[in-house]
Motif scaffolding. Sequence first.
Motif, PDB file in Angstrom:
ATOM      1  N   GLN A 186      -6.463   3.416   1.725  1.00 59.00           N
ATOM      2  CA  GLN A 186      -6.335   2.235   2.025  1.00 59.00           C
ATOM      3  C   GLN A 186      -5.156   1.969   2.940  1.00 59.00           C
ATOM      4  O   GLN A 186      -5.321   0.902   3.830  1.00 59.00           O
ATOM      5  N   ILE A 187      -4.164   2.601   3.248  1.00 61.40           N
ATOM      6  CA  ILE A 187      -3.145   2.286   4.013  1.00 61.40           C
ATOM      7  C   ILE A 187      -3.552   2.422   5.502  1.00 61.40           C
ATOM      8  O   ILE A 187      -3.201   1.835   6.468  1.00 61.40           O
TER       9      ILE A 187
ATOM     10  N   GLN B  98       1.885   1.909  -3.276  1.00 62.51           N
ATOM     11  CA  GLN B  98       0.917   2.325  -4.160  1.00 62.51           C
ATOM     12  C   GLN B  98       0.863   3.899  -3.953  1.00 62.51           C
ATOM     13  O   GLN B  98       0.453   4.520  -5.031  1.00 62.51           O
TER      14      GLN B  98
ATOM     15  N   SER C  53       0.937  -1.221  -0.107  1.00 58.21           N
ATOM     16  CA  SER C  53       0.020  -0.061   0.011  1.00 58.21           C
ATOM     17  C   SER C  53       0.903   1.277  -0.068  1.00 58.21           C
ATOM     18  O   SER C  53       0.624   2.093  -0.714  1.00 58.21           O
TER      19      SER C  53
ATOM     20  N   SER D 200      -5.607   5.863  -2.364  1.00 59.26           N
ATOM     21  CA  SER D 200      -4.343   4.970  -1.779  1.00 59.26           C
ATOM     22  C   SER D 200      -3.998   5.462  -0.122  1.00 59.26           C
ATOM     23  O   SER D 200      -3.508   4.687   0.449  1.00 59.26           O
TER      24      SER D 200
END
Length: 487
Positions: free
Chosen positions: A251-252, A185, A182, A248
């Motif tokens: 997400q992390i 990303q 991640s 992104s």
Amino acid sequence: MLYQQLVGYGAIPTKILPSIKNRRKLSLPLVYFWPVMRLSQIAGIFLFYCLLANITPAVAQDTWSLQRCVDYAMKNSISVKQQEVQKRLSELTYQQSRLSIIPNFSANVNAGYSDGRIASIQDNAYINQSIFNASGQFNMSGDIFNWFSKRNTIEANRLDAESNSFLLQKARNDLAFNVATSFLQILLKNEQLKVNEVQVKQTMSNLENTRKLVIAGSVPESNQADLEAQLAQDSTNLVTARNDVILSILQIKAYLNLSFDIPFAPEIPANISSLPITPLSEMDPEMVYSAALASYPLAKSDGLRIKSAMSAYRSAKGQLYPALTIGGGLSTSYANNYYDPMTKKLISFGQQIDNTFNKNIGLGLRIPIFNGYQQRTNVTKAKLNVYNLELTRDQDNLKLRQDIYTAHANAVAALQKYNASATGVMAAQKAYDFATKRFNLGLMNTIDYITTQTKLYKAQIDKVSAQYDYIFKMKLLEFYRDQKISL
């Protein structure tokens, strides 16, 4: 910087929504109707302002390195905590089974009161009387020999607890890899955002030069309209790139179990090409697989679970044979209607306790004869469980091997794709530089020039994506080999 501003918005989604909503009211009609309206330079600049001006300056904040992200995730991840609970449960089962070899001890005390007609102890005649009585017992029982059934159960639980320790390690390793993926990303989306920013600036610069040429009568006004439409498209791409960065980061944060309203600014390497990567020539898939088998937590867990099942099988077999046990106990009682037959006086509490005190000890042989084949069925199930776990181990090893060979093939392809995209960027940049000179001299029409510019943009995006794809594939191979990942 624009990226820091984007990160600031990604950290506080409740604040970005009104801003996006307002910006959409201004920009979306312009995006869709730009070619028809043939907006002037002022309109183009106004659109770009609408896309960027509403972004408030980012608040100064500390950055999150990959190591900090991993450390935080280890302490707060729900999946890791769940696996820690499973490990603790298996340890408790093991500790309880160890204590099961200690003989069982129990004690009980009973007391009661009755009133009414009952038989007299002296002459067995029924009389009215009130009686208080009490008794106490202390018992012990234990196994002397049971064909090591309990010891095999203890060994099975010990191996199961050790297996869960490796499953916890696997959960932590998987989490670290997911966080690192991640994190990569985010870096990729950041690089793509920078390419989009440059694309918008180049288009705006070309639009400014074309406007001057239109005023001077050197080029037709349609050239300006074509570039205005291109600016609209580039600006839309920029909005998408900005949103990809935000997504992104979200997400992390999910992997970290970090509140979405907490600011998050990743530590961006100065040069992604400087990241340490093991050469592909040192990543032979069979070598990686051999190393993985020695360190892969799931492989170790599978081996321990098979050994645990074998011990459970031996424990079940032990239940088919006779078992020798020992037991014993102490007991005494007291009643307020217990009289001495000679003196007709109530016997004292202490004397009654002494008179009724009883001791017993004995051996027992438990011989299973028939219980509906329940125990034999348990033995068969235990044996099948061993076989099933062996199949699970083979399946896990096969999948590991397949994943490693797939990752290696993907890494080879990613490296080739990156080398090709790097060459493509050089060629596209050269073509764009020549096209810019020809366009400024009026020797190239706008459509062809925009096509050349678009090819350069696509080549740059492809190169960035290929570079990060190669890094990810190599980090995946390193993870399989060493069960750790670093950037």
